[in-house]
Design a protein around this motif. Structure first.
Motif, PDB file in Angstrom:
ATOM      1  N   LEU A  81      -1.283  -0.772  58.172  1.00  0.00           N
ATOM      2  CA  LEU A  81      -1.506  -1.873  57.702  1.00  0.00           C
ATOM      3  C   LEU A  81      -0.664  -3.081  58.114  1.00  0.00           C
ATOM      4  N   ALA A  82      -0.040  -2.784  59.451  1.00  0.00           N
ATOM      5  CA  ALA A  82       0.452  -3.777  59.942  1.00  0.00           C
ATOM      6  C   ALA A  82       0.493  -3.423  61.770  1.00  0.00           C
ATOM      7  N   PRO A  83       0.494  -4.312  62.621  1.00  0.00           N
ATOM      8  CA  PRO A  83       0.658  -4.011  64.007  1.00  0.00           C
ATOM      9  C   PRO A  83       1.916  -3.546  64.388  1.00  0.00           C
ATOM     10  N   TYR A  94       4.033 -11.293  60.396  1.00  0.00           N
ATOM     11  CA  TYR A  94       5.224 -11.709  59.549  1.00  0.00           C
ATOM     12  C   TYR A  94       4.924 -12.952  59.170  1.00  0.00           C
ATOM     13  N   LYS A  95       4.394 -13.860  59.999  1.00  0.00           N
ATOM     14  CA  LYS A  95       4.039 -15.232  59.631  1.00  0.00           C
ATOM     15  C   LYS A  95       3.033 -15.429  58.488  1.00  0.00           C
ATOM     16  N   LEU A 100       2.495 -16.486  52.736  1.00  0.00           N
ATOM     17  CA  LEU A 100       1.612 -16.268  51.464  1.00  0.00           C
ATOM     18  C   LEU A 100       2.881 -16.055  50.441  1.00  0.00           C
ATOM     19  N   THR A 101       3.948 -15.470  50.557  1.00  0.00           N
ATOM     20  CA  THR A 101       4.818 -15.166  49.767  1.00  0.00           C
ATOM     21  C   THR A 101       5.546 -16.813  49.336  1.00  0.00           C
ATOM     22  N   ALA A 159      -2.117  -5.766  55.826  1.00  0.00           N
ATOM     23  CA  ALA A 159      -1.769  -5.959  54.175  1.00  0.00           C
ATOM     24  C   ALA A 159      -1.600  -7.431  54.121  1.00  0.00           C
ATOM     25  N   ALA A 160      -1.785  -8.252  54.840  1.00  0.00           N
ATOM     26  CA  ALA A 160      -1.862  -9.643  54.830  1.00  0.00           C
ATOM     27  C   ALA A 160      -3.196 -10.213  54.148  1.00  0.00           C
ATOM     28  N   ASP A 161      -4.109  -9.376  54.390  1.00  0.00           N
ATOM     29  CA  ASP A 161      -5.582  -9.545  53.741  1.00  0.00           C
ATOM     30  C   ASP A 161      -5.595  -9.143  52.274  1.00  0.00           C
ATOM     31  N   LEU A 162      -4.762  -8.073  52.206  1.00  0.00           N
ATOM     32  CA  LEU A 162      -4.684  -7.644  50.821  1.00  0.00           C
ATOM     33  C   LEU A 162      -3.809  -8.789  49.882  1.00  0.00           C
TER      34      LEU A 162
END
Length: 211
Positions: A81-83, A94-95, A100-101, A159-162
């Protein structure tokens, strides 16, 4: 055993979808916002801010959605879910997670709860309208950055897409929902098609329209 304190459709949806993607055993524990359970003495011991979610992993108690998400990608690296840590792609991940948060997720607070941002009740509609304008611009920028790529990280799902799906979903009641931006809608549909995401939505009892 991991336990996720959640309420349907809240910020807990991100770690819930992630846990389904990971496939690790976990327990869902409902925090009934309809009964203000997030402000109960028991819950405030877990999160003194009285917000959802909380993740309990052994003797570790975590609040803050992005922190929970980053903990999960680190704890279950084989889930993909992450590189990999230390790579350029991980920095891009991370960016997006921090953006997003810190940006649209934080701005939604003023959209959903404008009364918290005004001392004069007459100013509440203006606060909400201003938040709407800022959110529209934020999603325009995300759309410009996404372009015609499949995922936020290009060809790689993360996970960024989620996270982005959850935020697109939150805006479904706005005058201009994020789904009306074609490439954001296409990404949301790709994420929604994932079996783990469908399982999370079903478990939370979330009904269409999903975004």
């Amino acid at each position: 055993m991991i336990a996720l304190y959640y309420f349907p459709g809240n910020a807990s949806l991100l770690p819930h979808m992630m846990l389904r993607e990971i496939g690790a055993p976990f327990e869902l524990r409902l925090v009934n916002r309809d009964q203000n359970a997030q402000k109960s003495p028991e819950y405030l011991k877990l999160n003194p801010n009285g917000r959802i979610p909380v993740l309990v992993d052994g003797d570790l108690v975590l609040f803050e959605t992005a922190a929970i998400a980053l903990h999960l990608v680190d704890t279950f690296p084989d889930a993909g879910l992450a590189p990999a840590v230390g790579t350029r792609e991980r920095a891009e991940f991370y960016k997006w997670m921090i953006h997003l948060t810190n940006t649209p997720q934080a701005e939604y607070r003023a959209w959903f709860y404008p009364h918290e941002h005004a001392s004069d009740e007459a100013a509440v509609p203006s606060v909400k309208q201003a938040a709407e304008r800022r959110l529209n611009r934020m999603f325009d920028v995300i759309s410009e950055q996404l372009g015609d790529r499949t995922w936020l990280l290009g060809d790689r799902f993360s996970a960024a897409d989620l996270f982005l799906l959850m935020l697109i979903r939150w805006g479904r009641g706005m005058p201009r929902p994020p789904r009306t931006i074609p490439n954001l809608n296409a990404l949301a549909e790709r994420v929604l098609a994932r079996p783990a995401v469908q399982q999370a939505f079903e478990a939370e009892g979330l009904k269409a329209p999903f975004v």
